[in-house]
Design an enzyme around this catalytic site. Structure first.
Site, PDB file in Angstrom:
ATOM      1  N   HIS A   1       0.850  -1.191   0.000  1.00 57.46           N
ATOM      2  CA  HIS A   1       0.000   0.000   0.000  1.00 57.46           C
ATOM      3  C   HIS A   1       0.881   1.234   0.000  1.00 57.46           C
ATOM      4  O   HIS A   1       1.933   1.253   0.654  1.00 57.46           O
ATOM      5  CB  HIS A   1      -0.922   0.008   1.228  1.00 57.46           C
ATOM      6  CG  HIS A   1      -2.067   0.973   1.128  1.00 57.46           C
ATOM      7  ND1 HIS A   1      -1.911   2.320   1.404  1.00 57.46           N
ATOM      8  CD2 HIS A   1      -3.363   0.796   0.784  1.00 57.46           C
ATOM      9  CE1 HIS A   1      -3.083   2.919   1.225  1.00 57.46           C
ATOM     10  NE2 HIS A   1      -3.976   2.027   0.845  1.00 57.46           N
TER      11      HIS A   1
ATOM     12  N   ASP B   1      -7.801  -4.345  -0.423  1.00 61.38           N
ATOM     13  CA  ASP B   1      -8.333  -4.591  -1.762  1.00 61.38           C
ATOM     14  C   ASP B   1      -8.264  -6.065  -2.137  1.00 61.38           C
ATOM     15  O   ASP B   1      -9.137  -6.583  -2.839  1.00 61.38           O
ATOM     16  CB  ASP B   1      -7.567  -3.765  -2.800  1.00 61.38           C
ATOM     17  CG  ASP B   1      -7.711  -2.276  -2.575  1.00 61.38           C
ATOM     18  OD1 ASP B   1      -8.848  -1.817  -2.456  1.00 61.38           O
ATOM     19  OD2 ASP B   1      -6.682  -1.581  -2.491  1.00 61.38           O
TER      20      ASP B   1
END
Length: 434
Positions: free
Chosen positions: A311, A369
């Protein structure tokens, strides 16, 4: 922002020998910031910060992130505690109002949102103007932007009451519009919202029920949807939130601002990541190919990248991913899909990545995600609708941030500067002499 008894300063020394004192400001938590709002007036110089990754554009009391430590707080509350103990509208109330509601406040807020879930019947005609195969985010951009044409009584941003009504309308109507976009794409009739359902139950019912038969909303799936919405509700000053604030800084109406946020969210580097996870799993095809693709992911000369790992903000484990991993297990077990090829492949990919020294050293952990893509696929959502679900969740964060910006006395129209490196002034030549 806390008030310091004694202001601290940083000193900026320029080549001309002049020194300038820049105030250092401190928040309640997080790194200090160097105030440069008077820099151009004082020095005739701008700062250069592509992507604004080292620039604080506003003050905010809504969300705090420490990417190094894997911390995400909404109004001071840890995201995992909120996801485990609240439903989505409880967290929405917190983001909008600054405190968690008591039972009476929660009941009143739920009712206010529920009574705004229907959309003007004429709005349904908008969908006929789109092609059946239009991406749902294209439809969302158009329809949400058009809301200002239907709700004139809540577009005056200087009116407290109108801002409140617009905020509720946006949060309430977004699932309805998202479900309508889906139903239109598959040729099924629109399903109207029902006031007897909770926010997530209502959304699932509008998505998957048909007039021909009853649809029973599974409580496990309802809880999973609540968690997905909570975990995506706000994430500080990301691209789409910054877009909403920038659009709002011009005085644009709230519906236009949220439509701008949806457009920004659409990008694969932002809201499209969980859709990219499913496309990646489809490319890998089966569990026997996982190690080959792990090798490809390590090769800097290979264009293949593992989607759903690592991320930009979190340099540690994404705190939202822990909740999503547990939820993914519950959903797959409830639906009896643990042994389906795609989900077995995802588990193998997760296992290898978590054990491989390359990914561990680079802290490329599975993020929110990765797991949300798996959950949504298992629940029956098509991949091209994943980003729409993200928009449904993030609307409350956008609205909270927009309201905070409007009420900020320091707020002014956004006007980023640039480092110009184009042609200098040139003499114009008529076309017959060029």
């Amino acid at each position: 922002m806390s008030k310091n008894k004694k202001t601290k300063y940083a000193t900026l020394s320029l080549p001309d020998g002049k020194n300038y004192k820049l105030p250092i400001l401190s928040g309640t938590i997080g790194p200090d910031v160097i105030e440069i709002k008077n820099l151009y007036n004082d020095t005739d110089k701008f700062t250069y910060d592509p992507g604004y990754t080292s620039t604080g554009s506003c003050k905010s009391k809504i969300t705090y992130i420490d990417g190094e430590k894997g911390i995400l707080l909404h109004r001071g509350y840890k995201i995992d505690e909120l996801a485990e103990n609240c439903d989505f509208l409880e967290v929405a109330y917190l983001l909008l109002n600054g405190e968690l509601p008591n039972k009476k406040e929660k009941s009143q807020f739920d009712k206010k949102i529920t009574t705004h879930t229907m959309v003007n019947e004429q709005l349904s005609l908008f969908f006929r103007g789109f092609r059946r195969d239009a991406h749902a985010m294209a439809v969302m951009c158009g329809v949400v932007g058009a809301l200002s044409a239907f709700y004139h009584d809540s577009t005056d941003i200087t009116d407290n009451k109108q801002r409140l009504i617009a905020s509720r309308r946006l949060i309430a109507k977004m699932p309805t519009i998202a479900a309508m976009a889906y139903k239109f794409s598959i040729g099924q009739p629109f399903i109207y919202p029902k006031n007897k359902f909770s926010y997530s139950e209502n959304f699932l019912n509008m998505m998957f029920s048909v007039p021909a038969e009853d649809y029973d909303v599974d409580p496990v799936l309802t809880k999973a949807m609540d968690k997905i919405l909570i975990l995506h509700a706000d994430h500080e000053q990301n691209a789409s939130t910054s877009t909403v604030r920038l659009a709002g800084s011009s005085g644009a109406n709230p519906f236009a601002c949220i439509a701008a946020g949806i457009a920004s969210l659409w990008g694969p580097a932002h809201g499209g990541a969980n859709e990219a996870v499913i496309h990646m799993l489809s490319d890998i095809k089966n569990i026997n190919n996982v190690r080959k693709y792990i090798i490809k992911a390590k090769d800097t000369n290979d264009p293949f990248r593992l989607m759903g790992f690592g991320h930009r903000v979190y340099k540690n484990y994404d705190p939202r991913a822990k909740v999503m991993k547990k939820t993914a297990d519950e959903v797959l077990r409830t639906l009896g899909k643990e042994n389906e090829p795609m989900f077995k492949l995802a588990r193998e990919l997760e296992k290898i990545a978590l054990e491989d020294d390359y990914f561990v050293e680079k802290k490329l952990y599975p993020n929110v995600d990765f797991y949300s893509g798996i959950i949504l696929q298992a629940m029956g959502f098509p991949p091209n609708l994943f980003t729409v679900l993200f928009a449904v969740a993030r609307t409350v964060g956008w609205v909270a941030q927009w309201n905070e910006m409007i009420e900020d006395p320091e707020q002014k129209i956004g006007r980023p500067r640039q480092l110009y490196d184009g042609a200098k002034e040139r003499k114009f030549l008529p076309i017959d002499k060029r």
